[in-house]
Design a protein around this motif. Structure first.
Motif, PDB file in Angstrom:
ATOM      1  N   PRO A 242     -36.415-100.195  84.092  1.00  0.00           N
ATOM      2  CA  PRO A 242     -37.849-100.529  84.078  1.00  0.00           C
ATOM      3  C   PRO A 242     -38.116-101.781  83.245  1.00  0.00           C
ATOM      4  CG  PRO A 242     -37.425 -98.620  82.703  1.00  0.00           C
ATOM      5  CD  PRO A 242     -36.125 -98.957  83.383  1.00  0.00           C
ATOM      6  N   VAL A 243     -39.169-102.478  83.601  1.00  0.00           N
ATOM      7  CA  VAL A 243     -39.649-103.610  82.808  1.00  0.00           C
ATOM      8  C   VAL A 243     -40.583-103.025  81.754  1.00  0.00           C
ATOM      9  CG1 VAL A 243     -41.011-105.724  82.841  1.00  0.00           C
ATOM     10  CG2 VAL A 243     -39.487-105.183  84.763  1.00  0.00           C
ATOM     11  N   ILE A 244     -40.279-103.261  80.496  1.00  0.00           N
ATOM     12  CA  ILE A 244     -41.092-102.732  79.400  1.00  0.00           C
ATOM     13  C   ILE A 244     -42.076-103.800  78.935  1.00  0.00           C
ATOM     14  CG2 ILE A 244     -41.072-101.757  77.069  1.00  0.00           C
ATOM     15  CD1 ILE A 244     -39.654 -99.995  79.155  1.00  0.00           C
ATOM     16  N   VAL A 245     -43.350-103.452  78.909  1.00  0.00           N
ATOM     17  CA  VAL A 245     -44.385-104.317  78.345  1.00  0.00           C
ATOM     18  C   VAL A 245     -44.892-103.594  77.096  1.00  0.00           C
ATOM     19  CG1 VAL A 245     -46.624-105.403  78.687  1.00  0.00           C
ATOM     20  CG2 VAL A 245     -45.014-105.250  80.607  1.00  0.00           C
ATOM     21  N   ASP A 246     -44.398-104.022  75.937  1.00  0.00           N
ATOM     22  CA  ASP A 246     -44.797-103.404  74.679  1.00  0.00           C
ATOM     23  C   ASP A 246     -46.018-104.159  74.148  1.00  0.00           C
ATOM     24  OD1 ASP A 246     -45.129-102.242  72.228  1.00  0.00           O
ATOM     25  OD2 ASP A 246     -43.039-102.490  71.597  1.00  0.00           O
ATOM     26  N   ALA A 247     -47.187-103.640  74.464  1.00  0.00           N
ATOM     27  CA  ALA A 247     -48.434-104.294  74.078  1.00  0.00           C
ATOM     28  C   ALA A 247     -49.116-103.578  72.912  1.00  0.00           C
ATOM     29  CB  ALA A 247     -49.366-104.365  75.286  1.00  0.00           C
ATOM     30  N   ARG A 248     -48.382-102.724  72.224  1.00  0.00           N
ATOM     31  CA  ARG A 248     -48.953-102.037  71.074  1.00  0.00           C
ATOM     32  C   ARG A 248     -49.334-103.070  70.022  1.00  0.00           C
ATOM     33  NH1 ARG A 248     -43.969 -98.054  70.319  1.00  0.00           N
ATOM     34  NH2 ARG A 248     -43.001-100.066  70.749  1.00  0.00           N
ATOM     35  N   GLY A 249     -50.581-103.000  69.584  1.00  0.00           N
ATOM     36  CA  GLY A 249     -51.050-103.898  68.549  1.00  0.00           C
ATOM     37  C   GLY A 249     -51.596-105.218  69.061  1.00  0.00           C
ATOM     38  N   LEU A 250     -51.479-105.493  70.352  1.00  0.00           N
ATOM     39  CA  LEU A 250     -52.035-106.729  70.898  1.00  0.00           C
ATOM     40  C   LEU A 250     -53.512-106.529  71.218  1.00  0.00           C
ATOM     41  CD1 LEU A 250     -49.202-107.835  73.348  1.00  0.00           C
ATOM     42  CD2 LEU A 250     -49.591-108.556  70.982  1.00  0.00           C
ATOM     43  N   MET A 251     -54.263-107.586  71.120  1.00  0.00           N
ATOM     44  CA  MET A 251     -55.700-107.533  71.391  1.00  0.00           C
ATOM     45  C   MET A 251     -55.961-107.873  72.861  1.00  0.00           C
ATOM     46  SD  MET A 251     -57.025-106.628  68.570  1.00  0.00           S
ATOM     47  CE  MET A 251     -58.729-106.871  68.987  1.00  0.00           C
TER      48      MET A 251
ATOM     49  N   ARG B  45     -53.925 -97.209  73.051  1.00  0.00           N
ATOM     50  CA  ARG B  45     -55.151 -96.654  73.635  1.00  0.00           C
ATOM     51  C   ARG B  45     -54.981 -96.624  75.146  1.00  0.00           C
ATOM     52  NH1 ARG B  45     -59.213-101.371  71.947  1.00  0.00           N
ATOM     53  NH2 ARG B  45     -57.436-102.294  70.992  1.00  0.00           N
ATOM     54  N   GLU B  46     -55.749 -95.776  75.783  1.00  0.00           N
ATOM     55  CA  GLU B  46     -55.658 -95.665  77.233  1.00  0.00           C
ATOM     56  C   GLU B  46     -56.392 -96.836  77.884  1.00  0.00           C
ATOM     57  OE1 GLU B  46     -55.551 -92.156  80.495  1.00  0.00           O
ATOM     58  OE2 GLU B  46     -56.847 -91.871  78.755  1.00  0.00           O
ATOM     59  N   PRO B  47     -55.740 -97.517  78.827  1.00  0.00           N
ATOM     60  CA  PRO B  47     -56.322 -98.718  79.435  1.00  0.00           C
ATOM     61  C   PRO B  47     -57.155 -98.399  80.674  1.00  0.00           C
ATOM     62  CG  PRO B  47     -54.084 -98.493  80.176  1.00  0.00           C
ATOM     63  CD  PRO B  47     -54.342 -97.345  79.229  1.00  0.00           C
TER      64      PRO B  47
ATOM     65  N   GLU C 110     -49.354 -92.818  71.172  1.00  0.00           N
ATOM     66  CA  GLU C 110     -49.060 -93.911  72.090  1.00  0.00           C
ATOM     67  C   GLU C 110     -49.272 -93.470  73.535  1.00  0.00           C
ATOM     68  OE1 GLU C 110     -45.516 -95.928  69.437  1.00  0.00           O
ATOM     69  OE2 GLU C 110     -44.995 -94.808  71.229  1.00  0.00           O
ATOM     70  N   PHE C 111     -49.665 -94.419  74.349  1.00  0.00           N
ATOM     71  CA  PHE C 111     -49.788 -94.209  75.785  1.00  0.00           C
ATOM     72  C   PHE C 111     -48.699 -95.023  76.464  1.00  0.00           C
ATOM     73  CE2 PHE C 111     -53.888 -93.243  74.110  1.00  0.00           C
ATOM     74  CZ  PHE C 111     -54.377 -92.222  74.906  1.00  0.00           C
TER      75      PHE C 111
END
Length: 79
Positions: A7-16, A43-45, A68-69
């Protein structure tokens, strides 16, 4: 028999916002038919889900004890 794609991981934790959405859409632009993107957030997007549906993607959301989501995204035909 071929190996499943990682899988392609997009770790966006902490990004605005809108950076998590932009990174996710960029990853989806190159997603092969049997590939998967995993978006990681705190947060849930909600707005993302409608965008995914309108553009032919299916998703599954998991949460963990750390709050985490993890949103697993695939082409709807492959889900």
């Amino acid at each position: 028999m071929t190996e499943p794609l990682a899988p392609v991981i997009v770790d966006a934790r902490g990004l605005m916002p809108p950076e998590p959405l932009n990174l996710t859409l960029e990853a989806l632009d190159t997603l092969p038919p049997d590939g998967e993107v995993i978006l990681m957030l705190y947060r849930e997007p909600g707005p993302l889900y409608d965008i995914l549906r309108r553009n032919g993607y299916a998703h599954r959301t998991e949460t963990n004890d750390a709050g985490e989501f993890h949103i697993h995204i695939r082409h709807a035909a492959a889900a």
